[in-house]
Design a protein around this motif. Sequence first.
Motif, short mmCIF file in Angstrom:
data_model
loop_
_atom_site.label_atom_id
_atom_site.label_comp_id
_atom_site.label_asym_id
_atom_site.label_seq_id
_atom_site.Cartn_x
_atom_site.Cartn_y
_atom_site.Cartn_z
N ARG A 146 0.88 -1.29 -0.09
CA ARG A 146 -0.06 0.02 0.10
C ARG A 146 1.14 1.22 0.00
N PHE A 147 0.46 2.39 -0.68
CA PHE A 147 1.34 3.51 -0.82
C PHE A 147 1.80 4.02 0.61
N GLY A 148 3.06 4.11 0.61
CA GLY A 148 3.45 4.66 1.72
C GLY A 148 4.26 3.69 2.84
N ALA A 149 3.70 2.49 2.59
CA ALA A 149 3.98 1.24 3.55
C ALA A 149 5.46 0.60 3.24
N VAL A 150 5.79 -0.29 4.03
CA VAL A 150 6.87 -1.12 3.71
C VAL A 150 6.73 -2.18 2.46
N SER A 151 7.75 -2.05 1.69
CA SER A 151 7.85 -3.11 0.58
C SER A 151 7.58 -4.62 1.13
N PRO A 152 7.00 -5.41 0.58
CA PRO A 152 7.12 -6.87 0.67
C PRO A 152 8.14 -7.68 0.16
N THR A 153 8.76 -8.38 1.00
CA THR A 153 10.02 -9.26 0.54
C THR A 153 9.80 -10.65 0.47
#
Length: 317
Positions: A146-153
């Motif tokens: 979601r915009f502004g959140a932590v990128s998933p790895t």
Amino acid sequence: MREIMDCTGDAIKKAALALKDGHLVAFPTETVYGLGADPTNESAVSRIYSVKDRPADHPVIVHVPSIESLEIWAKEIPTFALKLANEFWPGPMTLILKRSNFVQDYITGGQENVGVRIPSNPTALKLLEEFQSIGGTGIAAPSANRFGAVSPTTAKAVEAELGFFLSPDDLILNGGQSLIGVESTIIDCIDFPPSILRPGAITIEMIEMAVGRSVESKVQAIKAPGLFKSHYSPKALVRLGKHALPGDGFIALESVPTPFGAHRLATPVNVDEYAKKLYYALRLADELGIKTVVALPPEGAGLAEAIRDRLNKASNG
Ligand code: TXA
Ligand code: MG
């Protein structure tokens, strides 16, 4: 729950067909997971924006399978950019180039430039090739958060982040944990010398070596803390330093002892491992209901710079 598919040949074929049909496919890359759509399908790309809740003027990166397919998306590619492409692709680098006449405004947010990348993750490459074999020209994909959140790895993090907003026909490909863990280096190749817009695993030193001269960093500093929505942010408040209180989360290199009563979220032995574990640790803080995370950014050049950039932005709360 969205179906999370392991990256078998059949799953990749199914994913390419889903893209062709205008659905979204979240897929692994060596940096972070991307949320992919067919870049020639405007309504599919617009769904990326609604699923991410992302402002429409933010351009998306187009992922391509080969340097030859770059020509579809970019024109007047300077020699130094081709040099960077040959040196570091497939890999964690995005080049900003003059867009070709083929490129639509909904990809670039109206800008005359386009961001392009060839990822090195084998599943990402196979998906790009499979999609090309059925007429695809590339995959538009921002990070799957979601915009502004932590990128998933991880695929699980994609499901946690976006599962609620995806449709039954969208897919998530599971390719395990992203090898690098922070997003690609973005290099603006419109002028010479090129400049760096976002630091990543292709470091300033590597770029300077390839182009044979010094390059400028135009990494956006935080202009007015608190005024802008923070980026790369978990729900927890992120503070930088090494003084954590009992109950706080704590992230630092292994050599730094855990403050009394703090909850150690990651114990990376070096900078590479710090990058790989950072987003996972920030997500873990939220899962555990931790309210404040104290992170001690690593010192030095290279990938450490990318980690400091993300932590600075994450702490802009
Ligand atoms: O590692 C990565 O780059 C990942 C994986 C999935 O490839 N993708 C990614 O995309 O991080 P995204 O959209 O989350 O971040 C890309 C950044 C955005 O801040 C966007 O504004 C910038 O790149 N960007 C994309 N196209 C651009 C352009 N034409 N000019 C300037 N900035 C651009
Ligand atoms: Mg992103």
